[in-house]
Every structure is written in structure tokens, then in C-alpha cells.
Motif scaffolding. Sequence first.
Motif, short mmCIF file in Angstrom:
data_model
loop_
_atom_site.label_atom_id
_atom_site.label_comp_id
_atom_site.label_asym_id
_atom_site.label_seq_id
_atom_site.Cartn_x
_atom_site.Cartn_y
_atom_site.Cartn_z
N GLU A 2 0.95 -1.41 -0.27
CA GLU A 2 -0.10 0.28 0.11
C GLU A 2 1.58 1.34 -0.01
OE1 GLU A 2 -2.53 -2.44 2.61
OE2 GLU A 2 -0.71 -2.46 2.88
N ILE A 11 -3.49 1.64 4.74
CA ILE A 11 -2.44 1.47 5.55
C ILE A 11 -3.46 2.61 6.67
CG2 ILE A 11 -0.43 1.94 7.07
CD1 ILE A 11 0.82 1.99 3.77
N HIS A 53 -4.95 -5.48 5.66
CA HIS A 53 -3.79 -5.52 4.72
C HIS A 53 -3.90 -6.52 3.60
CE1 HIS A 53 -2.22 -2.21 6.35
NE2 HIS A 53 -2.37 -2.89 7.77
#
Length: 127
Positions: A2, A11, A53
Motif C-alpha cells: 500500500e 494503511i 492488509h
Amino acid sequence: IELHLKKTQYISMGTITAGVINIILNVIFIPKFGFIAAAYTTLASYFVNMFMHFFVTRFVLKVKLYDDWFMFAAIGVVSAISAVFMSLYSTIIIRYALLVVICLIYVVLNWKTILGALERMKSNKSK
């Protein structure tokens, strides 16, 4: 990923979500189970952050950098080993003997890689 792709909003989302989950779990479990609960709630929130994530990287950004099966298998193996070591906490001799056995198995299975790394370190040091 990211950060590299400059999608830092993901994030922030993961970090904030994990932080809120950690606070909520702490409020619920610390009064019931004491300070040990803080470690488990932090672990749970880190897992949430990791899976967020993973989800963003794989399904939103469509990036497949690692083999998913290997990553989850590694997490499972490390978690299982950690659980074994936690259950052996009061038996220090057995715990450290098991640690030595695991380290020896690792060295035997990765002997060539270890020697190669040592050779590279030695050649880099001499330059």
C-alpha cells in the motif's frame, strides 16, 4: 504494498480498525482476566490488521506478491509452535530442549543456505 503504491488510506484504515478493536477487547477482557488479556487482545488486533492488509493487497489492489498458501501455512506453524512453548512454560528444561531440537532440525534442513549466507558475509567483510 500500500505504501509503495501510494494507497496510504488503506494503511490508516487497517491501523485505526485494529486500534479500535484492541481498545474494545481490552475494555471487555482486562477487567475479567487481568493484564494477561492485554497480550491476547493485542495479538487479536494485530491479526485483524494483518488480514485487512492481506485483503486490501490481494482483492482491492489486485497485487499478489507472495504465495498465499505458504504465508498462511507459516503463520499456522509459528502459531502452533508458540502454543506448544506456552504450554511448556513451567517446564524450563523440556522447553529449552525442544528449542534446541527445533534449531538443529532447521540447521540440518537448511545447511547449504546457511553456509552460502556465511560465505557471502565473509566475502563482503573482506571487501
